[in-house]
Motif scaffolding. Structure first.
Motif, PDB file in Angstrom:
ATOM      1  N   THR A  18      -0.964  31.949 -53.676  1.00 20.13           N
ATOM      2  CA  THR A  18       0.066  32.587 -52.851  1.00 20.13           C
ATOM      3  C   THR A  18       1.449  32.402 -53.470  1.00 20.13           C
ATOM      4  N   GLN A  19       1.715  31.216 -54.003  1.00 18.59           N
ATOM      5  CA  GLN A  19       3.002  30.959 -54.650  1.00 18.59           C
ATOM      6  C   GLN A  19       3.158  31.796 -55.921  1.00 18.59           C
ATOM      7  N   GLN A  20       2.094  31.867 -56.716  1.00 19.16           N
ATOM      8  CA  GLN A  20       2.126  32.685 -57.927  1.00 19.16           C
ATOM      9  C   GLN A  20       2.365  34.151 -57.579  1.00 19.16           C
ATOM     10  N   LEU A  21       1.722  34.598 -56.518  1.00 19.87           N
ATOM     11  CA  LEU A  21       1.874  35.981 -56.067  1.00 19.87           C
ATOM     12  C   LEU A  21       3.326  36.260 -55.676  1.00 19.87           C
ATOM     13  N   ALA A  22       3.923  35.352 -54.937  1.00 23.19           N
ATOM     14  CA  ALA A  22       5.324  35.520 -54.537  1.00 23.19           C
ATOM     15  C   ALA A  22       6.239  35.540 -55.762  1.00 23.19           C
ATOM     16  N   ASP A  23       5.974  34.654 -56.718  1.00 24.15           N
ATOM     17  CA  ASP A  23       6.791  34.604 -57.936  1.00 24.15           C
ATOM     18  C   ASP A  23       6.680  35.903 -58.732  1.00 24.15           C
ATOM     19  N   LYS A  24       5.465  36.408 -58.885  1.00 27.61           N
ATOM     20  CA  LYS A  24       5.250  37.645 -59.653  1.00 27.61           C
ATOM     21  C   LYS A  24       5.881  38.847 -58.956  1.00 27.61           C
ATOM     22  N   LYS A  25       5.790  38.896 -57.624  1.00 23.21           N
ATOM     23  CA  LYS A  25       6.421  39.995 -56.880  1.00 23.21           C
ATOM     24  C   LYS A  25       7.935  39.960 -57.055  1.00 23.21           C
ATOM     25  N   SER A  26       8.501  38.765 -57.002  1.00 19.27           N
ATOM     26  CA  SER A  26       9.944  38.622 -57.178  1.00 19.27           C
ATOM     27  C   SER A  26      10.361  39.060 -58.581  1.00 19.27           C
ATOM     28  N   GLU A  27       9.595  38.628 -59.573  1.00 17.71           N
ATOM     29  CA  GLU A  27       9.874  39.022 -60.957  1.00 17.71           C
ATOM     30  C   GLU A  27       9.766  40.540 -61.125  1.00 17.71           C
ATOM     31  N   GLN A  28       8.764  41.131 -60.486  1.00 23.15           N
ATOM     32  CA  GLN A  28       8.570  42.574 -60.556  1.00 23.15           C
ATOM     33  C   GLN A  28       9.759  43.312 -59.928  1.00 23.15           C
ATOM     34  N   GLU A  29      10.220  42.841 -58.789  1.00 27.08           N
ATOM     35  CA  GLU A  29      11.361  43.460 -58.118  1.00 27.08           C
ATOM     36  C   GLU A  29      12.612  43.379 -58.984  1.00 27.08           C
ATOM     37  N   GLN A  30      12.801  42.228 -59.643  1.00 29.83           N
ATOM     38  CA  GLN A  30      13.969  42.076 -60.517  1.00 29.83           C
ATOM     39  C   GLN A  30      13.905  43.060 -61.685  1.00 29.83           C
ATOM     40  N   LEU A  31      12.724  43.200 -62.272  1.00 29.87           N
ATOM     41  CA  LEU A  31      12.569  44.142 -63.383  1.00 29.87           C
ATOM     42  C   LEU A  31      12.780  45.577 -62.929  1.00 29.87           C
ATOM     43  N   GLN A  32      12.302  45.906 -61.741  1.00 25.51           N
ATOM     44  CA  GLN A  32      12.491  47.260 -61.222  1.00 25.51           C
ATOM     45  C   GLN A  32      13.965  47.546 -60.985  1.00 25.51           C
ATOM     46  N   THR A  33      14.681  46.560 -60.479  1.00 25.39           N
ATOM     47  CA  THR A  33      16.119  46.721 -60.267  1.00 25.39           C
ATOM     48  C   THR A  33      16.828  46.929 -61.603  1.00 25.39           C
TER      49      THR A  33
END
Length: 85
Positions: A18-33
């Motif tokens: 769950t923590q890894q998932l949250a980290d990857k989603k956050s990283e993905q959002e940053q890259l999309q921005t």
């Protein structure tokens, strides 16, 4: 107490996923921005960001699948324990 010791590593694994998932989603959002704010003329950078986003999307799906498998295994264990008891 024995059951707690049995479930603890499974729950720790779930928490880690769950923590890894949250980290990857956050990283993905940053890259999309970053990609969305990059100039359309920065083709190479936008392409590289798109590739990174695609790789993260794949990793996120793998983590979601792992999370579902953990929950399913807990459900099966709980069902077996209740049925047996």
């Amino acid at each position: 107490n024995r059951q707690v010791n049995y479930y603890r590593p499974i729950l720790q694994d779930y928490h880690a996923v769950t923590q890894q998932l949250a980290d990857k989603k956050s990283e993905q959002e940053q890259l999309q921005t970053t990609r969305n704010t990059a100039s359309l003329l920065q083709i190479a950078q936008r392409r590289q960001l798109a590739e990174q986003i695609a790789a993260l999307t794949e990793k996120i799906e793998e983590l979601r699948s792992r999370q579902a498998m953990i929950l399913h295994s807990l459900d099966c264990i709980f069902y077996f324990t209740v049925k047996k008891g």
